[in-house]
Design a protein around this motif. Sequence first.
Motif, PDB file in Angstrom:
ATOM      1  N   ASN A 134      -0.621   8.529 -10.759  1.00 40.26           N
ATOM      2  CA  ASN A 134      -0.402   7.151 -10.337  1.00 40.26           C
ATOM      3  C   ASN A 134      -0.489   7.006  -8.816  1.00 40.26           C
ATOM      4  O   ASN A 134      -1.041   6.028  -8.297  1.00 40.26           O
ATOM      5  CB  ASN A 134       0.951   6.650 -10.834  1.00 40.26           C
ATOM      6  N   THR A 135       0.044   7.971  -8.101  1.00 33.82           N
ATOM      7  CA  THR A 135       0.007   7.920  -6.637  1.00 33.82           C
ATOM      8  C   THR A 135      -1.434   7.955  -6.150  1.00 33.82           C
ATOM      9  O   THR A 135      -1.845   7.161  -5.273  1.00 33.82           O
ATOM     10  CB  THR A 135       0.796   9.101  -6.033  1.00 33.82           C
ATOM     11  N   GLN A 190      -3.297   4.704  -7.058  1.00 38.30           N
ATOM     12  CA  GLN A 190      -2.911   3.600  -6.185  1.00 38.30           C
ATOM     13  C   GLN A 190      -3.605   3.710  -4.824  1.00 38.30           C
ATOM     14  O   GLN A 190      -4.088   2.708  -4.259  1.00 38.30           O
ATOM     15  CB  GLN A 190      -1.395   3.583  -6.002  1.00 38.30           C
ATOM     16  N   GLN A 219      -7.234   2.848  -5.319  1.00 40.34           N
ATOM     17  CA  GLN A 219      -7.397   1.405  -5.562  1.00 40.34           C
ATOM     18  C   GLN A 219      -7.329   0.630  -4.249  1.00 40.34           C
ATOM     19  O   GLN A 219      -8.114  -0.310  -4.015  1.00 40.34           O
ATOM     20  CB  GLN A 219      -6.296   0.929  -6.525  1.00 40.34           C
ATOM     21  N   LYS A 220      -6.392   1.000  -3.391  1.00 38.27           N
ATOM     22  CA  LYS A 220      -6.287   0.362  -2.076  1.00 38.27           C
ATOM     23  C   LYS A 220      -7.563   0.588  -1.272  1.00 38.27           C
ATOM     24  O   LYS A 220      -8.088  -0.325  -0.611  1.00 38.27           O
ATOM     25  CB  LYS A 220      -5.084   0.922  -1.340  1.00 38.27           C
TER      26      LYS A 220
END
Length: 571
Positions: free
Chosen positions: A182-183, A186, A189-190
Motif C-alpha cells: 500500500n505504501t 500510494q 499513484q502520487k
Amino acid sequence: MMDPRTSAQDVMRCDLCETAVVQMHCDTCLVNLCKACVGEHISTDESKDHKVVKFQSRKSTPLYPGCTSHTKQQCTMYCNQCDIPVCTKCIASGQHLGHELSEIIQIAEEKKDKIIKEVIELRETIYPTYQDIASDVQNRMSQLEKEYGDLSTAITKHGEDWHREIDKFVKKLKAEVDEMKNTQLQTLQKHLDEINKTMSDIKDEIDSTDIATGTNDLSKLFSVPHSLINTYRNLPQKLEPILPKFIPGKIQELSKLFGVLSSSSLISDKHGYRMKTTQKSPEAGSSPPVKQLLDEPETVTTIAIGYGQPLNVACLSDEEILTSGHNNTMKLFSINQGSLLKSITIELGKHPSDITVTKSGDLVYTDPYDRTVNIVKNEKIEEVIRLQNWIPHGVCSTSSGDLLVIMVSNDNKQTKIVRYSGSTEKQTIQFNDQGRPLYSSKIPVFFMLIFDKHCYITENRNLDICVSDWRANAVVVVCQAGKLRFRYTGHTPTPKNQPFYPRGITTDSQSHILTADDNNEVVHIIDQDGQFLRYIDCGLSEPWGLCTDTNDNLLVVENGNRKMKKIKYLK
C-alpha cells in the motif's frame, strides 16, 4: 456297578494282575505287587537282585548306581578324590589306591540334605523374589507406557503451540507485506498524478501554440514564451519499486529449533534387586558402618603443591594423591610424607580439564584443547575417546567401570553427560522430563579459556550422578537412569554472604555429597537427598578440587594459596 479297576475311589491294584490289592513293592524295579504275583515278578528277570518289601516300606531299599567299568556291579562306595561312585571291583583293582573313600549312602544323604535346603531356598526365597522382580518389571512397563504417553503428549502440545505461533507469525508477515504494498502503491499513484498533470499542461501548451502559429496575428506569436520546450525536456525521475524478499528458514534446521529427544537407554544394574529374605543379605552385611560428623573438622596434613592454579585432586590410594592445575603437568604426591613422587607431563600447550582414577588404578584425564579423554597406563598416554562437536570437561570413573564425561557443545549452547564403556557411548543425560536442559549452557568464552571447566562430576554409592554446575549456582543430582532427583542451590546463611559457587564435588561411604564453594571458602556437606548437613570451614582459601580416600578423609586443593589439605570430618 462301578468297575473296581477304573474307579477313581478304588484302592491301588497289583501292576501284574491288575486285580488284587497291592501288598508288596519291588524297590529294585519300582513295581507294585500282590503277594501272589511276587514269585512271577522275580522269575521274570532273575538277573536282578529284586528287593521286595511290604508296600508300606517301599523306597526303603537304596538303589545303588551301576558301575560304568564293571557290568552288573553296584557302586556302594564313593571316591571323594575322583568324585565318582565306585564298586568293590574298582577298589580291588587299585585304581583308587590312597584315595579317600566314603560310603555312597553317606554321600547321598549329604547331597539329599543339600538339595532339600536348596529346594527350600528356591521355594521360600528365590521364587518369591523372582515373583517380586516380575511384578516390579511389570510395574515399570506400565509406568513406562504412562511416561512415554506423557512425552508424546508434551511433544504434541509443543507442536500445537508452534502451530499457533507460526499462524500468528504468518499473519504478521502478510500484514507487513500488505502495508509495504500500500505504501509503494500510494507513492507511485502520487507520482502518476504528477505525470498526468504535466501531460495536461503539455497538451494545453500544444493547443495554444497551434493557435499562435496558425494565425497571421504576430502579437499572438510573440506571446509564446521563449524556450517553451526546455520546461518539459527535464523528464520526471523514474521510481522503480523494489519488492521485499521472503527468505525462508531452512526446513532442515526446524528440528533443532523445535526441540530434540535425548537418547533412551536401559541401564543394567546387577545390584538392583535384593533377595527377598528376613536374613541379612550379603549386600547389607557389606554396608559401611554409620559414621557421625565431627563437631569440628580438623586439618590433618597440608602440602604445598606448586601450581599457579591448582584445580583437581584424585586419590590413587590412601597414601598417593594425584593433582593437576592450569598447566600440562600432573603431579603424584605422598600425602603422609608431603613429598612429590612423580610428575606426568603431556604435550606442551595442552592441559587436563579433570582427572579421575579407575577401579584398576589407572589415571584418566580430559583434554578440552584436543577434545579427547585419555588414560595413562604404565606411564604411556592412550587416547580413549575423541569428540567431534563437543568439548570434554568433568570426568569420573564409576563403580561399574564406566566413564561419565560432562561436555559442552562447540557452539557453547548445550551441556550433557555421556556414559562410556571404553570408547562406546552407552547413555546420554541432557534434558529433564519436560525437555528442558538439566545443566547450564552459554558459558562465557573467557571462563572456558581460563578455567576450562564449569562442571565437576562424581557418582554416589547409590549410583546417583552428582554434578556441580557453578554457572547455575547449583548441585544437580540425577538417578542412574538420568531422571532429576534434586537441585541443591546452597544454604542460608552463607559464611561470607556470597553467592553459592560450587566447584569440585565428591562423595563418601555415608553417601554424603561434598562440594567446594570457593566464593564462601567452605565445603558444603549434604545428604543423598539434598538436605544440608553442615559446612567444613578450616581456613580454606578458595577451595576447588575435592576427593575422599577410603577412610573418608577429605582432600581439597586450594586455589587461593596453592596448597592441598587432608581434613578429617567424620568420627
